[in-house]
Structure formats: C-alpha cells, structure tokens
Design an enzyme around this catalytic site. Structure first.
Site, PDB file in Angstrom:
ATOM      1  N   GLU A 123       0.824  -1.220   0.000  1.00  0.00           N
ATOM      2  CA  GLU A 123       0.000   0.000   0.000  1.00  0.00           C
ATOM      3  C   GLU A 123       0.854   1.264   0.000  1.00  0.00           C
ATOM      4  OE1 GLU A 123      -2.848  -0.548   3.179  1.00  0.00           O
ATOM      5  OE2 GLU A 123      -3.316  -2.554   2.449  1.00  0.00           O
ATOM      6  N   GLU A 146      -5.390  -8.515   0.404  1.00  0.00           N
ATOM      7  CA  GLU A 146      -6.240  -8.155   1.548  1.00  0.00           C
ATOM      8  C   GLU A 146      -7.610  -7.812   1.010  1.00  0.00           C
ATOM      9  OE1 GLU A 146      -5.241  -5.275   4.565  1.00  0.00           O
ATOM     10  OE2 GLU A 146      -3.088  -5.697   4.362  1.00  0.00           O
TER      11      GLU A 146
END
Length: 346
Positions: A177, A281
């Site tokens: 991320e 995720e």
C-alpha cells in the site's frame, strides 16, 4: 508499526473509499491506476492510461535476482485459485483459529497470512501453519532513506536468512500500500518520488538473492486507490519491473459498497496479462453475503486472479469493523460455497 497504527490505516482507507465514491479524493469511483477520478469503471479508462509503465524513472538494474519458485501464472501448477486468510480471532490462538475455520470449511487454508515487523522479532518458523499451506508474510516497510544508504542491510540479510531457514515456499509482501498515505514507507512520506521505492525494492531483492533465499516469491501490492490522487502518485510509478516482481497483489475492502470489479479490476487489467494476481487483503464490512457472492463470481470469471486472501479478524485495534465472514449465517454460507468450489482449491 503497532496494531493501533494498523487500525488507523484501515480507518484512513475507509475514509478514502467514501471520498472516492463522492469524487472528492482517492481515485474516484473507478480506482484507475492513474488516480484520475471518473464516474464509472471501464476498460476505456485503463486504455487511456497506456500500457503498463516500465520503471524508466528508476536506474538500470543488474541482472534480476534468482528465479522465483513460482514463475508461472499458477503457483501450484494446477488451474484455479488458492484461497487463504489472515487469521486473528478474539480469544483464540492461531492454531485454534485455523481449527475453527477447518471445521467450518472442511479444508485447510491454502495460504496463511502473517505480519512481521521491519526490524523487530521475526520467527524462525511457523509451526502452526500446515506444510500444505503457503506462508504469506507481510513484512513491514521502513523509510526509504535508511535502506538506500545501506544502513538497513544487516536487518535485510537477517530476515532473508530467517525466511530461507524456514525451508518452505513463502510469498513475501514487502512495503504494501505504498500508494496510500498511511504508512511511513509510503510515497507521501518519502519525498513523493516513487522511483526511490523502486530502488529500495530492487535492493531488497538483490540482498535476498545474495543470501540464497530462493524459496521467497515477491508480491508487489498497492492499495486499490491512491492517496493523494495526484500524478506523481500513480500506482504504476511504483512498479519495480517485470523482472523484479513475481505476483501483483491488491488491497481492497467494500467499506462503502464497492464491487470487486471496482476494487480489483483496474490493477488486474493493467498487470494480469503478465503476472499472477493475488487479492492480498480483502473483506466485507457491510452486506457481507452479497459481497462474498460477487467476489466468488468475479474471481471465477477473471483468470488472471490466482489467489484470494481474506482479512479474517474481529480484533483489529483502532477500528470497530468485524471482518470475519461468519458474523451471520448467510455470510458463512456464501463463504463456504466459495471455499468448496473446486475452482478455489488450487
């Protein structure tokens, strides 16, 4: 990064999801890699961005590190999708959590996801993770300067040796991320220069190769939308290059009703023709059964996706969300149907 900071990151991602839907921030309703807000996702948007960016802003690299143990689009040589999870269930150990899910799904987790700190304790083994399961490690990042100047080389070598010594295939997701602004390894926190992220990534891979950690495959894993949504922060600017990435991962949650196509479609279209895609995720926080059914269908219809990893916890500090799939009978039934689908048993 402690559990509270992870929770804060989830809160931040939730806010970005809302702002994306309202067109105020993030990447818009369609999380295109360019970060340009648009009203609806479509292949035409991705096509306007051009082909996947090679990292021309980064310096030339030496020969790529040694071959990944999973060089082909299927990590197992079998068709279909590997299904696994990050497991942290309140009042249960990892072993107890795995046993509960085994009893509910009549199967082992194909992937078990664990988080390791950057320079803290990294175990030398994961005895509770079945040998038939792949271990996926999200290894925390760090500010880039302390890596590029060689000051972290000893830490990197130590982690490489420990993962090598586990003597099992490992999917390594480092510095995930990076296109968000909630971690200290993000572009926003490191001079807004994604080319330096690419340099860091390549340095890590070279050190791992020097240590002989050939059991490790590398997952490059951006968030589904970028924050800030500015040209310098386009997701493709962080891509280390095909020779340096084994899997492309994506983080995406339906915080505000986003569909799997919205969350995962743009990155999959950009990279799925060259790399296996792992939804590294994901979880539902509302209308869980509907999201799981849509995820089941979308993944089954998207051959580039070779793995799905659910974020399965009800004790994430810093957020009030319960990401478990068994919070109601309909959600559990939907997840069980996905888990028992032969396509999800690679």
């Amino acid at each position: 990064m402690n559990a509270s900071e992870v929770g804060a990151a989830l809160k931040r991602r939730q806010l970005l999801s809302l702002l994306a839907l309202t067109g105020m921030a993030g990447c818009g309703t369609s999380p295109t890699p360019s970060g340009t807000p648009v009203s609806t996702p479509s292949p035409a948007v991705t096509e306007r961005l051009g082909s996947a960016l090679t990292t021309t802003a980064a310096p030339p690299s030496a020969a790529p590190p040694s071959a990944s143990p999973f060089p082909s689009p299927s990590a197992t040589g079998k068709p279909g999708v590997m299904l696994g999870s990050y497991l942290a269930l309140g009042g249960r150990t990892l072993r107890q959590s795995l046993a509960l899910r085994r009893s509910q799904l009549d199967r082992e987790q194909r992937i078990v996801h664990r988080f390791y700190p950057w320079d803290g304790y990294v175990p030398t083994g994961e005895p509770d993770v079945a040998r038939s399961s792949l271990l996926m490690v999200s290894w925390h990042g760090a500010p880039w300067g302390g890596i590029l100047d060689g000051g972290s080389d000893a830490t990197i070598r130590s982690v490489a040796r420990k993962l090598k010594a586990m003597n099992r295939p490992i999917l390594l997701r480092w510095g995930w991320e990076m296109n968000g602004d909630w971690f200290d390894w993000s572009g926003a926190a490191n001079g807004r220069n994604p080319a330096d992220y690419v340099r860091v990534w390549r340095r890590l891979r070279e050190i791992f190769a020097d240590q002989g950690a050939t059991n490790v495959s590398w997952i490059w894993s951006p968030n589904w939308n970028s924050s800030p949504a500015e040209p310098w922060n386009q997701v493709q600017r962080y891509y280390p290059g095909d020779d340096h990435v084994d899997w492309v991962g994506i983080s995406g949650y339906n915080f505000y009703g986003e569909s799997p196509s919205t969350l995962f479609g743009p990155v999959t279209r950009r990279y799925g023709g060259r790399k296996p895609i792992i939804l590294s995720e994901t979880a539902a926080v509302q209308d869980k059964a509907r999201y799981i059914k849509r995820l089941h269908t979308w993944v089954a219809d998207t051959p580039a996706v070779r793995a799905v990893v659910w974020f399965d916890t009800d004790i994430q500090e810093g957020t009030d969300h319960d990401f478990r799939f068994d919070t109601d009978p309909s959600a559990l039934a939907a997840y069980r149907a996905m888990a028992r689908d032969p396509h999800f048993n690679a």
